[in-house]
Motif scaffolding. Sequence first.
Motif, mmCIF file in Angstrom:
data_model
loop_
_atom_site.group_PDB
_atom_site.id
_atom_site.type_symbol
_atom_site.label_atom_id
_atom_site.label_comp_id
_atom_site.label_asym_id
_atom_site.label_seq_id
_atom_site.Cartn_x
_atom_site.Cartn_y
_atom_site.Cartn_z
ATOM 1 N N GLY A 166 107.450 92.090 119.587
ATOM 2 C CA GLY A 166 106.754 91.169 118.528
ATOM 3 C C GLY A 166 105.371 90.977 119.094
ATOM 4 N N ALA A 167 104.462 91.098 117.932
ATOM 5 C CA ALA A 167 103.094 90.875 118.791
ATOM 6 C C ALA A 167 102.769 89.510 119.089
ATOM 7 N N ASN A 168 102.767 88.378 118.318
ATOM 8 C CA ASN A 168 102.673 87.126 118.754
ATOM 9 C C ASN A 168 103.558 86.478 119.850
ATOM 10 N N THR A 169 104.740 86.827 119.205
ATOM 11 C CA THR A 169 105.993 86.272 120.221
ATOM 12 C C THR A 169 105.978 86.802 121.460
ATOM 13 N N MET A 170 105.618 88.048 121.585
ATOM 14 C CA MET A 170 105.712 88.671 123.073
ATOM 15 C C MET A 170 104.444 88.181 123.783
ATOM 16 N N ASN A 177 110.839 83.439 113.141
ATOM 17 C CA ASN A 177 110.735 84.014 111.681
ATOM 18 C C ASN A 177 109.411 83.253 110.939
ATOM 19 N N ASN A 178 108.475 84.069 111.153
ATOM 20 C CA ASN A 178 107.380 83.766 110.343
ATOM 21 C C ASN A 178 106.985 84.481 109.053
ATOM 22 N N GLY A 179 108.326 85.165 108.616
ATOM 23 C CA GLY A 179 107.976 85.808 107.302
ATOM 24 C C GLY A 179 107.316 87.220 107.204
ATOM 25 N N GLY A 180 107.216 87.821 108.288
ATOM 26 C CA GLY A 180 106.311 88.975 108.241
ATOM 27 C C GLY A 180 105.808 89.674 109.443
ATOM 28 N N VAL A 181 105.047 90.847 109.568
ATOM 29 C CA VAL A 181 104.559 91.436 110.606
ATOM 30 C C VAL A 181 103.062 90.404 110.682
ATOM 31 N N TYR A 182 102.912 89.738 111.942
ATOM 32 C CA TYR A 182 101.892 88.727 112.116
ATOM 33 C C TYR A 182 102.070 87.374 111.319
ATOM 34 N N THR A 213 102.208 93.156 104.987
ATOM 35 C CA THR A 213 102.645 92.577 106.372
ATOM 36 C C THR A 213 103.851 91.499 106.080
ATOM 37 N N SER A 214 104.313 91.542 104.679
ATOM 38 C CA SER A 214 105.244 90.353 104.613
ATOM 39 C C SER A 214 106.545 90.749 104.310
ATOM 40 N N PHE A 215 107.530 89.965 104.613
ATOM 41 C CA PHE A 215 108.997 89.989 104.416
ATOM 42 C C PHE A 215 109.439 89.004 103.514
ATOM 43 N N ASP A 273 105.726 78.605 111.117
ATOM 44 C CA ASP A 273 104.481 78.386 110.282
ATOM 45 C C ASP A 273 103.975 79.668 110.088
ATOM 46 N N PRO A 274 104.022 80.196 108.662
ATOM 47 C CA PRO A 274 103.781 81.751 108.542
ATOM 48 C C PRO A 274 102.105 81.985 108.907
ATOM 49 N N PHE A 275 101.613 80.868 108.892
ATOM 50 C CA PHE A 275 99.882 81.084 109.235
ATOM 51 C C PHE A 275 99.718 80.769 110.490
ATOM 52 N N ALA A 276 100.847 80.514 111.557
ATOM 53 C CA ALA A 276 100.569 80.311 112.980
ATOM 54 C C ALA A 276 100.168 81.645 113.929
ATOM 55 N N GLY A 277 100.579 82.638 113.395
ATOM 56 C CA GLY A 277 100.232 84.141 114.195
ATOM 57 C C GLY A 277 98.718 84.558 114.011
ATOM 58 N N ALA A 278 98.626 85.301 115.088
ATOM 59 C CA ALA A 278 97.041 86.075 114.553
ATOM 60 C C ALA A 278 97.683 87.568 114.428
ATOM 61 N N GLU A 279 96.811 88.182 113.406
ATOM 62 C CA GLU A 279 96.957 89.722 113.192
ATOM 63 C C GLU A 279 96.657 90.484 114.568
#
Length: 565
Positions: free
Chosen positions: A397-401, A476-481, A502-504, A551-557
Motif C-alpha cells: 500500500g502506498a502510504n501504509t508501506m 482502511n481509508n476508503g480507497g487508493v490513497y 481512487t475510491s472504494f 481518516d480518509p484525508f490522512a494519506g498522500a496521493e
Amino acid sequence: MADSLDGNVLAAKSFARFGVTHMFGVVGIPVTGLANRAVQLGIRFIAFHNEQSAGYAASAYGYLTGRPGLLLTVSGPGCVHGLAGLSNAMINTWPMVMISGSSDQKDSGRGDFQELDQIEAVKPFSKFSVKAVDIKEIPDCVARVLDPAVSGRPGGCYLDLPTDVLHQTITESEAEKLLAEVEKGRVFEATKAPPSSEIEKAVSVLRKAERPLIVFGKGAAYARAEGELKKLVERTGIPFLPTPMGKGLVNDDHELAASAARSLAIGKCDVALVVGARLNWLLHFGESPKWDKDVKFILVDVSEEEIKLRKPHLGLVGDAKKVLEMINKEIKDDPFCLGKSHPWVEAISKKVKDNVSKMEAQLAKDVVPFNFLTPMRIIRDAILGVGSPAPVVVSEGANTMDVGRSVLVQTEPRTRLDAGTWGTMGVGLGYCIAAAVANPERLVVAVEGDSGFGFSAMEVETLVRYKLPVVVIVFNNGGVYGGDRRSPEEVSGPFKDDPAPTSFVPGAAYHTLIEAFGGKGYLVGTPDELKSALSESFSARKPVVINVIIDPFAGAESGRMQHKN
Ligand code: ADP
C-alpha cells in the motif's frame, strides 16, 4: 497396466525426488493429478483461489528459504495469471519455478482448449524455460528448471507440460531408471568468490575512507550474510543503511544504524560498500544529487552483469556471505574501527537522534480518527512485544508501506516482505501464506492498505483452510490513497455521479470477509480497540483480519512517489 504411471505422476515423483517440499498453485485441467500425487508423496500443496497470489507466494517462498518456490498452474489463462508471480520473482531476483499444463501438442494451432504458446509467453519473465515433449523427458526437464532457479543470480524458470505428455504412460521400472540417471547427473554450481587481491583493494579503499557507509539489501538477506555483516559493522564502526527488505540483517536499533539519517548518510558518504542491493531507483541510481558525485562504490553482487551495468569503483562478484567473510578475514589481520567520536559517526548519530526524537513526538500522539502514525506505533510496539522469533512483517500500500517502513522495527533477518523492486501491489496475502509456510515458528503480521488487500482478499479463506498464524491488519481509508477526496470543481462530465477512480465503498467491513470462512475479524477505530485486537490475535496465532478505520484525508496521493504520478 498395473505397474505403469502417467506424466502427472512422473512429474510429481521427479519434484519429490529432487528435493521439493512445497508447491503453491491452482489445480484444474490438466494438472490436478500432479497436485494430488505430489501430496501423496509428501509435498505440501497450498491451493489458492488465484494463480497470481499463488505465484507471489512461490516467489517469496524462494526468497525466504533459498530453494525454488514452485507454482503449479493450469494451461492458457492459468499460465497468464501465473506470469504475475514469475515476473515478480525475476525482477526481485528470487528463485522460482512455474509449472503449467498446456494444450495437446497435436492440436497446436487449431484453437485447442486454453491453447497458448506458453514458452513464448514466459520468455521476458524467465531465466530458462523448457517444454517436455515426451513423458520420458519429464525427470530431466524438472531438474533443468530447478537448478538454474537457484544458481548464479536467482530467478524464475518455467516448465511446460502438455496435456498429451501428462497422459502418456511408462512403466514404474522405466521411470525409476530415468529418475536415477538424472539424479546422478545433477551438478550444482560452486559458490562464487572474487580473488583475494580484489578483497585487499576493497579493504584498502574502506580503510582510507573518511565517511564510509555500508549499504545492504535483500541479496545479502538471501545470501544469509547477517552474521558476517554484523561482524563487519562492529569491527569497523562503519554506519550502515539497509534497503527496505535488508532491514533486520543488523538490528534496526543498532547504534550504527543510519536509516533515520538516510539523506545525510547517502548524500555525504565518500565510500559506499553496497552488498546485495542494486543501484536502481530504490537507491537513486547511485547518482547525484542524492549521492555525492565523487562517491566511490564498492559493489558486492553475485551477478557480474549487474556489476558491469553499474560501473562501480570496484566490483566484487560473488556470494555476499562469502565475500564478507573474506573481507572480515582481511581486516582481522590489521583491524580498524572508526569509534564513536569519529566525526562522521558522530554526525550520523546526532542526525539519527534528532530525527528519531522528532518522529517519536509525532508517534506519541493518539490521533483519532486514526492517521497512519498512531496505529503504526501501536502495531510496532505489539510486534516488538512478541520477542524472538520475531514476526514476519508483510507490508504494501502506498502510504501504509511508506509509513510502516520508517516506523516498524526489524530485529531479525528476512522478516520484512514488501512491494519490492517492482513496486508490486497485491502481493500481501500470497506473501503472508508463503511466510507462514516457510517459517512455521514465526507469527506473520501483514500491514496493508485497503487497496493492496483487495487484490487478493479472497485468500483469507486460504489462511483459514490451512490454519495459518497470520494477522492481516487493513488500513482502511476508503480507497487508493484515501477514497473520494475530490472538491466539487473537480467533479464533472456525464459520469460525475460515479465514485472517484481512487475510491472504494467507505467504511467497508473487511473484517467480516474472514468471518465468512470461520476466521476472526475485528473492527477498530481507537487505540484501545486496536491494542486489544492485537493482543488477542497475537496470542491466539490464528487467521485474523483487523479492519482499522483511518481518516480518509490522512494519506498522500502516491505516498512518497508523487514525482512519478
Ligand atoms: P534491494 O531491493 O534490497 O535493494 P535488489 O533486489 O535491488 O535489493 O538487489 C539484490 C541484488 O542481490 C541483486 O542484484 C542480485 O543479483 C544480488 N544477489 C542475489 N543473491 C546474491 C548472493 N547470494 N550474493 C550476493 N548478491 C546476491
